[in-house]
Design a protein around this motif. Structure first.
Motif, PDB file in Angstrom:
ATOM      1  N   PHE A  81       0.595  -1.274   0.037  1.00 21.83           N
ATOM      2  CA  PHE A  81       0.064  -0.092   0.030  1.00 21.83           C
ATOM      3  C   PHE A  81       0.823   1.111  -0.192  1.00 21.83           C
ATOM      4  O   PHE A  81       1.881   1.065   0.671  1.00 21.83           O
ATOM      5  CB  PHE A  81      -0.819  -0.013   1.066  1.00 21.83           C
ATOM      6  CG  PHE A  81      -2.198  -0.602   1.247  1.00 21.83           C
ATOM      7  CD1 PHE A  81      -3.284  -0.329   0.505  1.00 21.83           C
ATOM      8  CD2 PHE A  81      -2.148  -1.869   1.722  1.00 21.83           C
ATOM      9  CE1 PHE A  81      -4.615  -0.961   0.534  1.00 21.83           C
ATOM     10  CE2 PHE A  81      -3.432  -2.604   2.032  1.00 21.83           C
ATOM     11  CZ  PHE A  81      -4.488  -2.248   1.293  1.00 21.83           C
ATOM     12  N   SER A  82       0.174   2.274  -0.540  1.00 20.33           N
ATOM     13  CA  SER A  82       0.937   3.530  -0.435  1.00 20.33           C
ATOM     14  C   SER A  82      -0.469   4.509   0.224  1.00 20.33           C
ATOM     15  O   SER A  82      -1.438   3.703   0.662  1.00 20.33           O
ATOM     16  CB  SER A  82       1.119   4.449  -1.633  1.00 20.33           C
ATOM     17  OG  SER A  82       0.057   4.577  -2.505  1.00 20.33           O
ATOM     18  N   GLY A  83      -0.391   5.695   0.336  1.00 16.74           N
ATOM     19  CA  GLY A  83      -1.533   6.398   1.079  1.00 16.74           C
ATOM     20  C   GLY A  83      -2.877   6.360   0.067  1.00 16.74           C
ATOM     21  O   GLY A  83      -3.757   6.296   0.801  1.00 16.74           O
ATOM     22  N   SER A  84      -2.394   6.250  -1.232  1.00 18.40           N
ATOM     23  CA  SER A  84      -3.917   6.149  -2.173  1.00 18.40           C
ATOM     24  C   SER A  84      -3.728   4.877  -2.960  1.00 18.40           C
ATOM     25  O   SER A  84      -4.797   5.043  -3.944  1.00 18.40           O
ATOM     26  CB  SER A  84      -4.045   7.541  -2.708  1.00 18.40           C
ATOM     27  OG  SER A  84      -2.771   7.569  -3.333  1.00 18.40           O
ATOM     28  N   CYS A 106       8.857  -9.159  -5.537  1.00 12.28           N
ATOM     29  CA  CYS A 106       8.419  -8.223  -4.634  1.00 12.28           C
ATOM     30  C   CYS A 106       8.319  -6.664  -5.040  1.00 12.28           C
ATOM     31  O   CYS A 106       8.783  -6.562  -6.360  1.00 12.28           O
ATOM     32  CB  CYS A 106       9.672  -8.060  -3.629  1.00 12.28           C
ATOM     33  SG  CYS A 106       9.570  -6.989  -2.207  1.00 12.28           S
ATOM     34  N   CYS A 107       7.544  -5.986  -4.342  1.00 16.89           N
ATOM     35  CA  CYS A 107       7.392  -4.411  -4.989  1.00 16.89           C
ATOM     36  C   CYS A 107       7.108  -3.625  -3.730  1.00 16.89           C
ATOM     37  O   CYS A 107       6.753  -4.124  -2.615  1.00 16.89           O
ATOM     38  CB  CYS A 107       6.186  -4.358  -5.765  1.00 16.89           C
ATOM     39  SG  CYS A 107       4.720  -4.954  -5.211  1.00 16.89           S
ATOM     40  N   CYS A 108       7.429  -2.355  -3.653  1.00 16.91           N
ATOM     41  CA  CYS A 108       7.376  -1.255  -2.686  1.00 16.91           C
ATOM     42  C   CYS A 108       7.099  -0.155  -3.184  1.00 16.91           C
ATOM     43  O   CYS A 108       7.745   0.223  -4.137  1.00 16.91           O
ATOM     44  CB  CYS A 108       8.437  -1.375  -1.940  1.00 16.91           C
ATOM     45  SG  CYS A 108      10.150  -1.492  -2.534  1.00 16.91           S
ATOM     46  N   PHE A 109       6.542   0.856  -2.416  1.00 16.64           N
ATOM     47  CA  PHE A 109       6.406   2.289  -2.855  1.00 16.64           C
ATOM     48  C   PHE A 109       7.436   2.960  -2.265  1.00 16.64           C
ATOM     49  O   PHE A 109       8.037   2.875  -1.195  1.00 16.64           O
ATOM     50  CB  PHE A 109       4.885   2.614  -2.324  1.00 16.64           C
ATOM     51  CG  PHE A 109       3.647   2.325  -3.290  1.00 16.64           C
ATOM     52  CD1 PHE A 109       3.498   2.979  -4.351  1.00 16.64           C
ATOM     53  CD2 PHE A 109       2.936   1.242  -2.816  1.00 16.64           C
ATOM     54  CE1 PHE A 109       2.337   2.545  -5.264  1.00 16.64           C
ATOM     55  CE2 PHE A 109       1.905   0.738  -3.797  1.00 16.64           C
ATOM     56  CZ  PHE A 109       1.619   1.316  -4.712  1.00 16.64           C
ATOM     57  N   SER A 110       7.504   4.406  -2.890  1.00 20.68           N
ATOM     58  CA  SER A 110       8.298   5.271  -2.287  1.00 20.68           C
ATOM     59  C   SER A 110       7.389   5.843  -1.468  1.00 20.68           C
ATOM     60  O   SER A 110       6.178   5.869  -1.277  1.00 20.68           O
ATOM     61  CB  SER A 110       9.048   6.358  -3.337  1.00 20.68           C
ATOM     62  OG  SER A 110       7.818   6.794  -3.799  1.00 20.68           O
TER      63      SER A 110
END
Length: 486
Positions: free
Chosen positions: A20-23, A59-63
């Motif tokens: 997740f990110s904020g939106s 794998c994945c990730c948000f800044s």
């Protein structure tokens, strides 16, 4: 209590990770794609899915700002995507070209770390996308990494079973040997930092093949040095625990397991709160929303479930969700007729019917005039669409190519026996060959792998004793019989 509010069914292979990110909400899969959704109603963004990796995405990730998404893959790259346009911002090739199994962004978005199947680590300066440091642990595969909330240190976990703490100069600060018997599968720092006197304390959760979820404290002493201590061992699941994640306030901890369950704990008191049993296969991914009382869980059943925590969350600052009626599953959003098995065997009429089904009926006449059958459809490129089919609209060309990429991945969700699928491409094999590791692959795929991956096995990462490939006639005949019957 918890309630299931949404099930996403867009991926065509195992869901390996979610974030997740904020939106926004992102997922990645063995089908080589990432998908991005708006967390307001979990509708997929117009440019999703993201296609660029050559093999499965692990794998994945948000800044921190949510404007970038990083992903890593068996293709030995870590890619950085814009979440505004869906375009690839950078392709980071891992040193040694080994499959990249894990990646993590620091909370301040200054650094990105990636870990590979050969035990190597790469630390990248994220703003410039330049390689800063490398490190390694011999005879193991890196499968987990997480930055501390201060962004100055990070933890890694490996199939050897150890947890190792590193600084930004790639110095090992602490090694916790045998943290999990048979191997670590995931680790994650709690978001909070405790400080007092001469000590700064972090909390870390880790899980592994030993079916345990563990909570650790890591004390940093101001004069120097680190000490790691086991605080709790949680035994709420009966099989290997594959993933774990803290809530944004550090109060809750979620984990997913091979026993198909999801467990939610009170992290501070190590008390089991909920056990969720909705998935049909291993639960490989889990995460909390930072802004809403939501949990996402991904599975080898190719689905992602979105859960709402009904109580105990409103006082944590999370915003309220839309009514459940505003949330729709991908099953409701996608058409039901895209389950053709062998696209390469389609006739021109099958292609025309598919175009109509996908809302591309305006292209039917062009395709018929050019005698586009299934084989031709799969080989289309931006260049052929523009120069040969004379499709002028860039948006229409992009939409068509996205749909074609989805077709290429369809086989993995359509009942084809797993042994008929190439382990590298996850596509039905046409020329299966046996490599020195004893596994069967599509000839073109394993040839490409051997030429670019230092001649290691795609399945075991052990060097191949020989590059000799033996045709698997028995398997080819079995696939032929299966195709005839289906």
């Amino acid at each position: 209590m918890t309630s299931l509010i949404c099930t996403l069914q867009d991926h065509r292979d195992d869901v390996n990770w979610c974030a997740f990110s904020g939106s926004l909400f992102a997922t990645c899969s063995g089908d080589k794609t990432l998908r991005i959704y708006n967390t307001r109603d979990f509708s997929e963004l117009p440019f999703s899915p993201l296609s660029g990796h050559g093999y499965g995405v692990h794998c994945c990730c948000f800044s921190a700002c949510g404007q970038f998404l990083a992903s890593c893959s068996t293709d030995a790259t870590t890619m950085v995507w814009s979440t505004v346009t869906g375009e690839i911002e950078a392709v980071l090739e891992h040193p040694g070209r080994s499959p990249v199994r894990t990646c993590a962004l620091s909370p301040d978005s200054a650094h990105l770390v990636s870990g590979a199947s050969d035990g190597t680590l790469a630390l990248w300066d994220f703003p410039s996308k330049q390689l800063r440091r490398t490190g390694a642990v011999s005879d193991t595969t890196m499968v987990a990494c997480s930055f501390s909330p201060c962004s100055q240190v990070f933890m890694t976990g490996s199939t050897y079973g150890d947890l190792r703490l590193w600084d930004l100069d790639m110095n090992q600060l602490h090694a916790e040997k045998n943290a999990h018997d048979l191997g670590v599968t995931c680790c994650t720092f709690a978001p909070s930092i405790l400080s007092g006197g001469q000590v700064v304390q972090f909390c870390l959760a880790s899980c592994g093949q030993d079916s345990l979820l563990k909570i650790w404290t890591i004390n940093r002493f101001i004069p120097g040095g680190y000490k790691m201590q086991l605080l709790h061992t949680l035994t709420g699941q009966s099989a290997p625990v594959l993933s774990c994640a803290y809530s944004s306030d550090g109060q809750l901890l979620v984990s997913g397991s091979v026993d198909k369950t999801v467990t939610v704990y009170d992290a501070k008191n190590a008390v089991l709160l909920y056990t969720l049993k909705q998935h049909e296969r291993y639960v490989t991914a889990c995460c909390f929303s930072p802004t809403s009382p939501l949990i996402a869980t991904g599975s080898m059943d190719k689905t992602v479930n979105i859960w709402r925590l009904e109580d105990g969350c409103s006082d944590r600052g999370g915003k309220s969700l839309p009514d459940g009626s505003d949330l729709t599953s991908s099953e409701e959003r996608t058409s039901a007729g895209r389950s053709k098995l062998l696209v390469g065997d389609w006739a021109e009429g099958d292609v025309s019917a598919w175009l109509v089904e996908e809302g591309l009926e305006g292209l039917v006449d062009k395709f018929r005039a050019n005698n586009i059958d299934g084989t031709e459809l799969l080989s289309l490129t931006k260049e052929t669409l523009a120069s040969e089919l004379l499709i002028e609209s860039v948006g229409l060309r992009s939409k068509l190519l996205r749909k074609v990429e989805e077709l290429k991945s369809d086989s993995v969700c359509s009942g084809i026996p797993d042994e008929f699928l190439c382990p590298i491409t996850r596509e039905l094999m046409r020329e299966p060959v046996i490599a020195a590791d004893g596994y069967s692959y599509e000839r073109e795929a394993i040839d490409s792998w051997i030429n670019s991956k230092n001649r290691s096995s795609p399945m075991t990462n052990i060097p191949l004793l020989t590059t000799l490939l033996t045709p698997n006639h028995t398997l080819k005949m079995a696939i032929g019989r299966w195709k005839t019957n289906h």
